[in-house]
Design an enzyme around this catalytic site. Structure first.
Site, PDB file in Angstrom:
ATOM      1  N   GLY A  92       0.768  -1.241  -0.004  1.00 21.00           N
ATOM      2  CA  GLY A  92      -0.087   0.005   0.114  1.00 21.00           C
ATOM      3  C   GLY A  92       0.782   1.248  -0.156  1.00 21.00           C
ATOM      4  O   GLY A  92       1.959   1.116  -0.318  1.00 21.00           O
ATOM      5  N   ASN A  93       0.201   2.306   0.307  1.00 22.73           N
ATOM      6  CA  ASN A  93       1.013   3.637   0.292  1.00 22.73           C
ATOM      7  C   ASN A  93       0.455   4.448   1.645  1.00 22.73           C
ATOM      8  O   ASN A  93      -0.677   4.052   2.389  1.00 22.73           O
ATOM      9  CB  ASN A  93       0.940   4.399  -0.912  1.00 22.73           C
ATOM     10  N   SER A  94       0.745   5.603   1.693  1.00 24.82           N
ATOM     11  CA  SER A  94       0.577   6.347   2.850  1.00 24.82           C
ATOM     12  C   SER A  94      -0.531   7.584   2.603  1.00 24.82           C
ATOM     13  O   SER A  94      -0.757   8.231   3.435  1.00 24.82           O
ATOM     14  CB  SER A  94       1.944   7.443   3.086  1.00 24.82           C
TER      15      SER A  94
END
Length: 409
Positions: A209-211
């Site tokens: 995923g990412n932030s």
């Protein structure tokens, strides 16, 4: 410190105004509550005074020497009416002054925001719709109600939006009162917004995923809806609440995002790709949880995902819909950042690119941001402030200079 006048009309949703008052107070604002006589049947005067730390006037003739029916409106930086009942909307539309709150509405020089709450039949009645339209034409910001549980067993549109959402709208009106003058400038247009971050599963319990928090995309959806657009929200993983009054499609992976966007853009006038889509996905997803093998580590084979923004850009016909992309970049200096942004804008075949400098971990998850809106015409417009404010700034730029700007007017 800003001075907020919180008007409360006589509906069951008056209890939610207590939470709204708390949010205003914790943000450092001075809040004066003006309940209608009917509102006091739901929440008493003592409660409002205890929560606000200020005296509460309920009658035009209370403290007449202070001329409260004039001074309260004059001195406010923002007037918020939550809930605004069908009765209050009708009386305000007629310009009546038969209680202290309607007097305040006639004397306020600041932005006025109303959050209607009532049963579905009352909200959808032609008289109420006409009164709402009258208020909007006068420059009042009317927030459409949410859908959900109402009094008793009833459900439907008419529920007071979450106090957190109302507080965010109020804050952006305080940050820039001119936003109230935008009115319904996107009325008749369909705006598609993607928000959040996609997740690519490694196994049943892990993902890549990412932030992204989804704050910027949600702010854009809220701003577009507030300005009268029909909003379709394609929502990946987010950490913030979804605006009321928008149509939502949930997605998990970038492949699901691609499929959902293909459907959502049909008939759209403006598409804003604020989603943070994963660039890579595992070549294989394990059907069971991947076990640790002592200290040998793990090697993953990744493959590129579909470039959804580029596909949308290449698939347009006649420059419709107007397409806005987002890019989070790191660069050594502003010139290099702009260079990267312009290159990406050209590759994606979009009309606009909202460029974020995320060097040093900036932007993600924060309330504020600073962006540069780059146009295919070579323009570059900077915007900074809360993400709610920047959402309006972005819409200002892309709607004013869009080739489709007058398509539905």
């Amino acid at each position: 410190m800003s001075r907020i006048l919180l008007g409360v009309a006589g509906g069951i949703a008056a209890y939610k105004a207590c939470e709204l008052l708390r949010r205003f107070s914790e943000a450092g604002h001075e809040v004066t509550v003006v309940p209608t006589p009917a509102a006091l049947n739901f929440v008493g005067k003592v409660t409002w005074e205890a929560l606000s730390g200020r005296p509460v006037a309920t009658e035009v003739f209370s403290d007449a020497h202070r001329v409260n029916h004039v001074m309260l409106g004059r001195q406010a930086d923002l007037v918020v009416v939550a809930p605004a009942t069908a009765d209050l909307l009708a009386r305000a539309a007629q310009g009546r002054a038969d209680d202290l709150l309607t007097n305040v509405l006639l004397t306020a020089h600041c932005p006025v925001m109303m959050a209607p709450a009532m049963h579905t039949e009352m909200w959808q009645h032609a008289a109420t719709r006409s009164n709402v339209q009258t208020q909007r034409e006068r420059g009042v910001v009317v927030v459409d109600p949410a859908s959900g549980r109402l009094t008793g067993a009833d459900s439907g549109p008419g529920r007071l939006p979450d106090p957190d959402e109302l507080a965010q709208i109020a804050e952006v009106l305080l940050e820039d009162p001119s936003i109230a003058t935008r009115g319904q400038d996107l009325h008749g247009r369909t705006v598609v917004v993607s928000a959040g971050g996609t997740r690519e599963p490694l196994d049943p319990v892990r993902y890549l995923g990412n932030s992204s928090s989804g704050r910027m995309g949600m702010a854009l959806a809220r701003a577009a809806r507030l300005r009268g657009a029909r909003v379709r929200l394609v929502r990946a993983h987010t950490e913030v609440a979804t605006p009321s009054g928008v149509d939502v499609v949930d997605v998990g992976t970038t492949a699901e995002l691609d499929q959902a966007m293909s459907a959502a853009v049909e008939g759209a006038d403006l598409v804003v790709m604020a989603v943070a889509a994963a660039d890579f996905t595992p070549a294989r997803t394990a059907t069971g949880k991947i076990k640790k093998d002592r200290d040998s580590g793990l090697t993953l084979e990744l493959q590129q995902t579909t470039d959804v923004l580029a596909r949308l850009g290449a698939g347009r016909s006649g420059g419709r819909p107007t397409l806005v992309g987002f890019a989070a970049e790191t660069a050594a200096d502003p010139d290099r950042l702009l260079e990267l942004g312009r290159s990406k804008l050209a590759r994606k075949k979009a009309d606009w690119l909202v460029l974020n400098d995320v060097s040093g971990g900036k932007v993600f998850g924060s309330e504020g941001t600073a962006v540069t809106v780059i146009g295919s015409d070579g323009s570059a417009v900077e915007a900074a402030g809360s993400k709610e404010l920047c959402a309006h700034r972005i819409l200002d730029v892309v709607s004013a200079r869009s080739p489709n700007a007058d398509a539905n007017d």
